[in-house]
Design a protein around this motif. Structure first.
Motif, PDB file in Angstrom:
ATOM      1  N   VAL A   1      35.268  33.118  46.080  1.00 41.52           N
ATOM      2  CA  VAL A   1      36.210  33.192  44.957  1.00 41.52           C
ATOM      3  C   VAL A   1      37.373  34.072  45.395  1.00 41.52           C
ATOM      4  O   VAL A   1      37.164  35.158  45.949  1.00 41.52           O
ATOM      5  CB  VAL A   1      35.548  33.780  43.696  1.00 41.52           C
ATOM      6  CG1 VAL A   1      36.589  34.081  42.626  1.00 41.52           C
ATOM      7  CG2 VAL A   1      34.496  32.828  43.150  1.00 41.52           C
TER       8      VAL A   1
ATOM      9  N   SER B   1      40.735  35.719  43.746  1.00 41.84           N
ATOM     10  CA  SER B   1      41.373  35.909  42.441  1.00 41.84           C
ATOM     11  C   SER B   1      42.129  37.223  42.379  1.00 41.84           C
ATOM     12  O   SER B   1      41.698  38.226  42.963  1.00 41.84           O
ATOM     13  CB  SER B   1      40.312  35.889  41.331  1.00 41.84           C
ATOM     14  OG  SER B   1      40.873  36.192  40.069  1.00 41.84           O
ATOM     15  N   GLN B   2      43.230  37.218  41.647  1.00 42.26           N
ATOM     16  CA  GLN B   2      43.939  38.460  41.387  1.00 42.26           C
ATOM     17  C   GLN B   2      43.065  39.380  40.535  1.00 42.26           C
ATOM     18  O   GLN B   2      42.302  38.917  39.679  1.00 42.26           O
ATOM     19  CB  GLN B   2      45.260  38.192  40.645  1.00 42.26           C
ATOM     20  CG  GLN B   2      46.318  37.508  41.484  1.00 42.26           C
ATOM     21  CD  GLN B   2      46.208  35.997  41.460  1.00 42.26           C
ATOM     22  OE1 GLN B   2      45.252  35.443  40.931  1.00 42.26           O
ATOM     23  NE2 GLN B   2      47.181  35.319  42.031  1.00 42.26           N
ATOM     24  N   SER B   3      43.157  40.666  40.794  1.00 38.70           N
ATOM     25  CA  SER B   3      42.435  41.641  39.986  1.00 38.70           C
ATOM     26  C   SER B   3      43.088  41.733  38.611  1.00 38.70           C
ATOM     27  O   SER B   3      44.295  41.522  38.472  1.00 38.70           O
ATOM     28  CB  SER B   3      42.464  43.013  40.659  1.00 38.70           C
ATOM     29  OG  SER B   3      41.973  42.928  41.980  1.00 38.70           O
TER      30      SER B   3
ATOM     31  N   LEU C   1      35.757  35.963  34.050  1.00 36.69           N
ATOM     32  CA  LEU C   1      35.926  36.413  35.436  1.00 36.69           C
ATOM     33  C   LEU C   1      34.642  37.043  35.959  1.00 36.69           C
ATOM     34  O   LEU C   1      34.292  36.871  37.138  1.00 36.69           O
ATOM     35  CB  LEU C   1      37.084  37.407  35.544  1.00 36.69           C
ATOM     36  CG  LEU C   1      37.398  37.856  36.975  1.00 36.69           C
ATOM     37  CD1 LEU C   1      37.877  36.676  37.826  1.00 36.69           C
ATOM     38  CD2 LEU C   1      38.443  38.958  37.003  1.00 36.69           C
TER      39      LEU C   1
ATOM     40  N   GLN D   1      32.482  34.354  37.048  1.00 37.58           N
ATOM     41  CA  GLN D   1      32.924  33.808  38.332  1.00 37.58           C
ATOM     42  C   GLN D   1      32.364  34.638  39.480  1.00 37.58           C
ATOM     43  O   GLN D   1      31.931  34.091  40.503  1.00 37.58           O
ATOM     44  CB  GLN D   1      34.455  33.781  38.370  1.00 37.58           C
ATOM     45  CG  GLN D   1      35.037  32.726  39.278  1.00 37.58           C
ATOM     46  CD  GLN D   1      36.522  32.534  39.053  1.00 37.58           C
ATOM     47  OE1 GLN D   1      37.098  33.041  38.100  1.00 37.58           O
ATOM     48  NE2 GLN D   1      37.146  31.800  39.939  1.00 37.58           N
TER      49      GLN D   1
ATOM     50  N   HIS E   1      39.803  40.043  46.340  1.00 34.13           N
ATOM     51  CA  HIS E   1      40.880  40.516  45.472  1.00 34.13           C
ATOM     52  C   HIS E   1      42.211  40.038  46.075  1.00 34.13           C
ATOM     53  O   HIS E   1      42.641  40.525  47.122  1.00 34.13           O
ATOM     54  CB  HIS E   1      40.873  42.048  45.383  1.00 34.13           C
ATOM     55  CG  HIS E   1      39.675  42.611  44.673  1.00 34.13           C
ATOM     56  ND1 HIS E   1      39.543  42.593  43.304  1.00 34.13           N
ATOM     57  CD2 HIS E   1      38.560  43.227  45.155  1.00 34.13           C
ATOM     58  CE1 HIS E   1      38.395  43.172  42.962  1.00 34.13           C
ATOM     59  NE2 HIS E   1      37.788  43.568  44.061  1.00 34.13           N
ATOM     60  N   TYR E   2      42.846  39.095  45.412  1.00 31.85           N
ATOM     61  CA  TYR E   2      44.041  38.423  45.945  1.00 31.85           C
ATOM     62  C   TYR E   2      45.289  39.108  45.388  1.00 31.85           C
ATOM     63  O   TYR E   2      45.976  38.570  44.522  1.00 31.85           O
ATOM     64  CB  TYR E   2      43.989  36.954  45.534  1.00 31.85           C
ATOM     65  CG  TYR E   2      44.877  36.012  46.326  1.00 31.85           C
ATOM     66  CD1 TYR E   2      44.961  36.087  47.709  1.00 31.85           C
ATOM     67  CD2 TYR E   2      45.590  35.010  45.678  1.00 31.85           C
ATOM     68  CE1 TYR E   2      45.745  35.206  48.425  1.00 31.85           C
ATOM     69  CE2 TYR E   2      46.373  34.118  46.381  1.00 31.85           C
ATOM     70  CZ  TYR E   2      46.452  34.211  47.753  1.00 31.85           C
ATOM     71  OH  TYR E   2      47.229  33.317  48.462  1.00 31.85           O
TER      72      TYR E   2
ATOM     73  N   TYR F   1      47.117  40.509  34.540  1.00 32.75           N
ATOM     74  CA  TYR F   1      46.921  41.481  35.608  1.00 32.75           C
ATOM     75  C   TYR F   1      47.079  42.910  35.083  1.00 32.75           C
ATOM     76  O   TYR F   1      46.415  43.825  35.568  1.00 32.75           O
ATOM     77  CB  TYR F   1      47.898  41.229  36.749  1.00 32.75           C
ATOM     78  CG  TYR F   1      48.014  39.763  37.089  1.00 32.75           C
ATOM     79  CD1 TYR F   1      46.876  39.011  37.373  1.00 32.75           C
ATOM     80  CD2 TYR F   1      49.235  39.113  37.071  1.00 32.75           C
ATOM     81  CE1 TYR F   1      46.958  37.657  37.649  1.00 32.75           C
ATOM     82  CE2 TYR F   1      49.339  37.755  37.345  1.00 32.75           C
ATOM     83  CZ  TYR F   1      48.189  37.026  37.622  1.00 32.75           C
ATOM     84  OH  TYR F   1      48.280  35.684  37.877  1.00 32.75           O
TER      85      TYR F   1
ATOM     86  N   THR G   1      37.110  28.101  41.802  1.00 34.99           N
ATOM     87  CA  THR G   1      38.337  28.585  41.186  1.00 34.99           C
ATOM     88  C   THR G   1      38.394  28.205  39.705  1.00 34.99           C
ATOM     89  O   THR G   1      37.545  27.469  39.201  1.00 34.99           O
ATOM     90  CB  THR G   1      39.568  28.029  41.940  1.00 34.99           C
ATOM     91  OG1 THR G   1      40.755  28.632  41.424  1.00 34.99           O
ATOM     92  CG2 THR G   1      39.658  26.512  41.804  1.00 34.99           C
ATOM     93  N   GLY G   2      39.407  28.733  39.014  1.00 36.55           N
ATOM     94  CA  GLY G   2      39.615  28.427  37.610  1.00 36.55           C
ATOM     95  C   GLY G   2      40.472  27.192  37.428  1.00 36.55           C
ATOM     96  O   GLY G   2      41.052  26.673  38.386  1.00 36.55           O
TER      97      GLY G   2
ATOM     98  N   TYR H   1      35.303  23.824  40.309  1.00 39.64           N
ATOM     99  CA  TYR H   1      36.009  24.509  39.226  1.00 39.64           C
ATOM    100  C   TYR H   1      35.016  25.120  38.243  1.00 39.64           C
ATOM    101  O   TYR H   1      33.955  24.543  37.971  1.00 39.64           O
ATOM    102  CB  TYR H   1      36.933  23.528  38.495  1.00 39.64           C
ATOM    103  CG  TYR H   1      38.202  23.257  39.255  1.00 39.64           C
ATOM    104  CD1 TYR H   1      39.353  24.000  39.019  1.00 39.64           C
ATOM    105  CD2 TYR H   1      38.244  22.283  40.252  1.00 39.64           C
ATOM    106  CE1 TYR H   1      40.514  23.775  39.737  1.00 39.64           C
ATOM    107  CE2 TYR H   1      39.404  22.052  40.980  1.00 39.64           C
ATOM    108  CZ  TYR H   1      40.536  22.800  40.712  1.00 39.64           C
ATOM    109  OH  TYR H   1      41.681  22.580  41.439  1.00 39.64           O
TER     110      TYR H   1
END
Length: 245
Positions: free
Chosen positions: A6, A8-10, A18, A21, A30-31, A41, A168-169, A190
């Motif tokens: 996964v 994803s932004q924090s 989340l 996920q 952590h993207y 965010y 992913t979402g 997804y």
């Protein structure tokens, strides 16, 4: 054995989706070395007696193409105490308010300069409470040495980590190059969100609030609200309406 990645932004005390996920992942990246855009965010929804409201982390002056991990938090106002007061007022009638506030205080026990660090601390504190972090490796995208953007970078990160599933979402349905992943033997799946309802103090149940809400109401039993699964991207394209909680 499958390895699910996964990326994803924090987020600031994110919703249960989340956390679910993370529960389904083997690696969570952590993207945060990506552009700051409008999203959750630096803000999250909280259910109050007056309806759902947003608590927002103020940022110093933003500039064009600013990255999340280069976004500095502003402490000109005492927003931490404001957020804490909102949470206390919202959860004062719940059984496990002390647990929720303790997590909030734990995250804010350090004065985070960068939004990315506050988001990471929020996500991992919640994951720890929900006990979904035991078998998940947490990494930072800016430490992987992988450049590029969009689908190509997400693909390259997943491949470099030995992932054969990229989870992913539903937002990625609009832009992700699924064929690129499949060419490397990586299945794109997804999230099919399912957050089980519980009796919230104020009004009809909604899952789209901070996960602190579930903790305040249910304590350690909040993990039982996490009921999401995932589906292959082709089925997601056919029935996108099934992806939402």
């Amino acid at each position: 054995m499958d390895k699910t990645v996964v990326i994803s932004q924090s987020m600031y005390f994110p919703w249960c989706g989340l956390i679910d996920q993370i529960r389904l992942a083997n690696v969570f990246v952590h993207y945060n070395d990506v552009q700051l855009s409008r999203g959750f965010y630096n803000r999250v929804q909280v259910k109050t007696s007056q309806g759902t409201t947003l608590i927002t982390v103020p940022l110093q002056k933003k500039h064009q193409n600013q990255l999340i991990n280069k976004s500095y938090i502003s402490y000109e106002s005492d927003w931490i105490e404001s957020h804490r007061s909102i949470l206390i007022n919202s959860y004062r009638k719940t059984k496990f308010i002390d647990d929720a506030i303790a997590i909030f205080d734990q995250v804010h026990s350090e004065k985070h300069e960068l939004l990315s660090d506050l988001g990471k601390a929020s996500v991992q504190a919640l994951a720890s409470y929900f006990q979904v972090d035991k078998s998940v490796e947490f990494l930072d995208s800016d430490s992987l040495g992988i450049g590029g953007s969009s689908s190509k970078r997400l693909h390259d990160i997943t491949k470099s980590l030995g992932g054969n599933i990229y989870l992913t979402g539903h937002g990625a349905l609009k832009y992700l190059d699924h064929d690129l992943f499949e060419s490397s033997g990586i299945e794109v799946r997804y999230m099919k969100y399912s957050i089980l309802g519980y009796n919230q103090v104020f009004g009809q149940f909604t899952p789209y609030v901070t996960a602190l809400d579930a903790i305040a109401h249910l304590g350690l039993e909040s993990v039982n609200t996490l009921n999401s699964t995932s589906i292959n991207w082709r089925k997601a394209h056919e029935r996108p309406e099934e992806l939402r909680a």
